[in-house]
Structures are given as C-alpha cells and as structure tokens.
Design a protein around this motif. Structure first.
Motif, PDB file in Angstrom:
ATOM      1  N   ALA A 176      23.988  24.539  24.028  1.00  0.00           N
ATOM      2  CA  ALA A 176      22.690  24.347  24.673  1.00  0.00           C
ATOM      3  C   ALA A 176      22.132  25.694  25.136  1.00  0.00           C
ATOM      4  O   ALA A 176      22.884  26.637  25.404  1.00  0.00           O
ATOM      5  N   PRO A 177      20.807  25.833  25.216  1.00  0.00           N
ATOM      6  CA  PRO A 177      20.199  27.120  25.534  1.00  0.00           C
ATOM      7  C   PRO A 177      20.715  27.775  26.808  1.00  0.00           C
ATOM      8  O   PRO A 177      20.845  29.008  26.847  1.00  0.00           O
ATOM      9  N   ASP A 178      21.030  27.000  27.828  1.00  0.00           N
ATOM     10  CA  ASP A 178      21.499  27.615  29.074  1.00  0.00           C
ATOM     11  C   ASP A 178      22.818  28.356  28.881  1.00  0.00           C
ATOM     12  O   ASP A 178      23.082  29.353  29.561  1.00  0.00           O
ATOM     13  N   HIS A 179      23.645  27.880  27.965  1.00  0.00           N
ATOM     14  CA  HIS A 179      24.896  28.590  27.689  1.00  0.00           C
ATOM     15  C   HIS A 179      24.601  29.937  27.027  1.00  0.00           C
ATOM     16  O   HIS A 179      25.208  30.956  27.368  1.00  0.00           O
ATOM     17  N   ASP A 180      23.664  29.949  26.086  1.00  0.00           N
ATOM     18  CA  ASP A 180      23.273  31.213  25.468  1.00  0.00           C
ATOM     19  C   ASP A 180      22.692  32.176  26.497  1.00  0.00           C
ATOM     20  O   ASP A 180      22.964  33.385  26.449  1.00  0.00           O
ATOM     21  N   ASP A 199      19.545  35.405  18.563  1.00  0.00           N
ATOM     22  CA  ASP A 199      19.044  34.702  17.381  1.00  0.00           C
ATOM     23  C   ASP A 199      19.632  33.301  17.339  1.00  0.00           C
ATOM     24  O   ASP A 199      20.789  33.118  16.945  1.00  0.00           O
ATOM     25  N   PRO A 200      18.848  32.264  17.706  1.00  0.00           N
ATOM     26  CA  PRO A 200      19.340  30.882  17.636  1.00  0.00           C
ATOM     27  C   PRO A 200      19.031  30.190  16.317  1.00  0.00           C
ATOM     28  O   PRO A 200      19.168  28.956  16.237  1.00  0.00           O
ATOM     29  N   ASN A 201      18.612  30.936  15.288  1.00  0.00           N
ATOM     30  CA  ASN A 201      18.325  30.336  13.978  1.00  0.00           C
ATOM     31  C   ASN A 201      17.329  29.180  14.068  1.00  0.00           C
ATOM     32  O   ASN A 201      17.552  28.106  13.498  1.00  0.00           O
ATOM     33  N   ASN A 202      16.242  29.385  14.792  1.00  0.00           N
ATOM     34  CA  ASN A 202      15.120  28.424  14.850  1.00  0.00           C
ATOM     35  C   ASN A 202      15.493  27.086  15.489  1.00  0.00           C
ATOM     36  O   ASN A 202      14.800  26.088  15.269  1.00  0.00           O
TER      37      ASN A 202
END
Length: 409
Positions: A176-180, A199-202
């Motif tokens: 999930a985005p918060d982990h990134d 880079d989350p690959n879209n």
C-alpha cells in the motif's frame, strides 16, 4: 557487406533474488533472446531483446527472408523493411527491429572501426551514472527478503558500498502507498545529499498519486516516475504537483511523444533501446525532447550485457541526459559477455571503447545459459510466484501486506 544469416538464442540469467513489482515479479532470472547477425565477410554483430522461447526465436529467424542480402550499414532501410507502420499495425515488430538494429550497428562498427555511439553522432560523455534500483525482493540464495524500511535501507547501503551509487530508485507499488512513503522517506534520511526517485509502475489513481507526491515532497526527488497511468492521468498529476514527473510506460513511440509535447503531460521521458524500437530511435526521441526542452534519461528493461552496452552508447550520445540511468544489471549474478560483467565505479559504468557495441559474446556462456533456460524455463511477468491467485488491477493494484509477504519467507 551483406547479411547472410540471423540467429536467435534464448537464455536465462540468474538473479541474486526474485524482484517484485506492482504487476508481478521477475522470478529469480531474466529471460533474454540473444540475436546474432552474420555477414558475408564473416563478421557477427550482437543484439538482445526481452523474453524468449520458441516463438521469439522463430520471430527473429522469420525476418531473414526480409533481410538476406541487406547491407547492415543501411539502417534507415532496415527500419522501413521491418517497422513499416502499416505492416507493424498487424504485427508489432518494434523489439525485433531493436535487436536486429543493435546487431547491425555492432557489425558495422566492427567493419568500420567505429563505436555505436559514433553512428548516431558521437559521445558527449564517456561514463554513465546509474541509480541503485531497489526492489522489494523474495529471498534468494543468501540475498533478498527485503520488506521493511530498515531492510531496504540496509540493502541500499550494501549497493552503495559495492557500486558507489549516489542516486537511489525504489520500485514501489507492491505494498500500500503508505508503506512506500515510509520506506522511501527512510532512504532519504539514510543518504543525505543523494538523489531519489520512486516508481510504483502506474499502480495508483491520480488522487492517490497526488497524496503520495505531497507526502514525499521533502525528499530530494529527481522526479515522480509513472505514479499513475496514461497521458491524461500523468497530465492531471503534473498540474497538481511541483515535483517533475517521468515515464517509461506512456511515452514509448513517436506518436505518444508528439501527444506528450502537445499536452505538456510528462516532464521527463526515460528512453529504452528496445521499447523504442532501437538505439537510433531512442536517440532521435532524445533529440526531439531536447528541442522542446523536456528531460530525458535511459530506461532499463532487465538487460544483459549486450543491451547494457546499447544503453551506455545511448547515454553517451544523448544531449539532454540530466539524470542517472536505470539498470537492473547489478541484480544479475553473471553475464554472457567476454570478461564477465561490466563494473561500476563510483556509481558509473564506462562507455565501451571497442568498435560497435564494444562487447563480445562468450559463446561458451551463451550455450551454458541457453541450457539453463531449457532447465528452468520462462515465467509470466505479470504473476507473483508466492501469490498464485493474485492478479494486478490498474490503477490501484491489489497490494500485498508486509505481514503476508513475511509469511512467504
């Protein structure tokens, strides 16, 4: 000089550990098709493209009737023979052309004692900087298993000790985005003075991408790479953030490049010597970007040494390369080129000095890793070996959790 034969060999090259991304994984190996163009003068040129197997090899060999007797110096004729836009509409040949063009530039360079970069205008630099390219990884043989911020930071520190990277790229979108956000911020804190990119690959919606962009704004960001999908999505993101944006996904041909410039959608285009249909096409795109004052850099698509050499020659000749290049190369345990893997020095790799691409294939290693491919086979890039029922939904991929990932160790 005329082409008399074209050969294709699929290889599998082992990785330190399986690499995870938002849409699946590299399953502990890269699969590459190695292309050899043979001329009537007894010279061979080498090219490379991603993926492989019987279909890929047959596709390469199937171009021999088009190209038997072709002068490999006639690169523009080669482009029209293979990538005629109407024919390619029904049978996309971009990456096939990329590998054959790579091999033709290699063999012409050998015949004329010129480097590949000299065939597209000459070198502006002799050493290319690279980013560390960090992944969440499944455990490998003595490596891998990184999930937490501390584990990713420790791996980044190891890569910096080994190779001297001063730019760090995190492949996000698995969790999930918060982990990134947590991991990426920890990287920034651990390396004061270095540069960073995520880079989350879209994998995110535009709204989620904006939220993440705001959260990581204090980081020394090069750019926000493929935070969401499509030119319209990236344009909406760009309108709402102050950090530059970048893509290697939604601008991969000249039609998309023109649309990107008209829409002012993405700031930096990462140019790939296979995705764009060849080294010359990627360089042409870089010149267009320079004319319109957009940024450019070099993209990685899981290369062995032949494609890496093409990337180095592209980086040498790009007039507006203002960011460190990407490379998966340091994840490989071995290569098929004579002399073994190319070496990083202070985060850079030198542009090869020899003619053509400046690398030569070790035929014994080519045979060894062709046999390895026959042993282990290929894999499906958009599947995760530890989550057999998972599949990606874009945007907002079905994220893993750190807890479920830890349970797979």
């Amino acid at each position: 000089m005329k082409i008399v034969d074209i050969k294709a060999t699929t290889i599998a090259l082992p990785l330190e550990a399986p690499l995870r991304h938002a849409h699946g994984a590299h399953w502990g190996r890269f699969i590459r098709t190695i292309v050899e163009v043979v001329t009537d003068e007894g010279l061979s040129g080498w090219g490379e493209l991603g993926g492989g197997g019987e279909a890929a090899e047959a596709s390469i060999r199937g171009l021999l009737p088009y190209l038997r007797g072709h002068d490999p110096l006639q690169l523009e004729q080669l482009r029209w023979k293979i990538m005629n836009p109407v024919a390619s509409l029904y049978n996309n040949r971009m990456q096939l052309h990329a590998a054959i063009e790579m091999a033709c530039m290699d063999v012409v360079g050998k015949a004329k004692n010129m480097r590949a970069c000299d065939l597209i205008g000459g070198a502006l630099r002799e050493s290319i900087p690279f980013a560390s390219y960090l992944f969440y990884r499944y455990p490998g043989e003595g490596f891998g298993g990184e999930v937490s911020a501390d584990e990713i930071v420790a791996e980044a520190q190891r890569q910096k000790r080994l190779h001297g990277f001063a730019t760090h790229k995190l492949k996000g979108g698995v969790f999930a985005p918060d982990h990134d956000i947590e991991v990426y911020s920890a990287l920034s804190d651990a390396f004061p003075g270095d540069r960073f990119r995520l880079d989350p690959n879209n994998a995110w919606t535009v709204e989620e991408a904006i939220r993440v962009a705001e959260a990581i704004k204090p980081v020394r960001n090069d750019y926000l790479e493929d935070f969401c999908f499509g030119l319209d999505g990236m344009r909406r993101l760009r309108q709402r953030v102050s950090t530059p944006t970048a893509t290697n996904v939604v601008v991969v041909n000249f039609e998309q490049l023109a649309a990107n410039i008209r829409q002012d959608a993405v700031d930096v285009v990462l140019l790939d010597t296979t995705f764009w249909g060849g080294l010359r096409q990627a360089h042409r795109a870089g010149q267009v970007l320079e004319a319109f004052q957009f940024g450019a850099s070099v993209h990685s698509s899981g290369e062995a040494g032949i494609q890496l050499a093409s990337m180095l020659h592209l980086g040498a000749a790009l007039p507006n390369m203002s960011f460190a290049a990407d490379a998966h190369y340091h994840h490989l345990l071995d290569d098929i080129i004579v002399g073994g893997k190319m070496q990083y020095r202070d985060g850079h790799i030198d542009v090869p000095k020899g003619p053509g691409l400046g690398v030569e294939v070790d035929r014994d290693k080519l045979a060894r890793y062709a046999e390895y491919f026959r042993e282990v086979g290929g894999y499906t890039y958009d599947r995760d070996p530890q989550r057999p029922d998972w599949y990606s939904i874009q945007p907002e991929a079905r994220f893993a959790t750190p807890q479920s990932f830890a349970g797979a160790r």
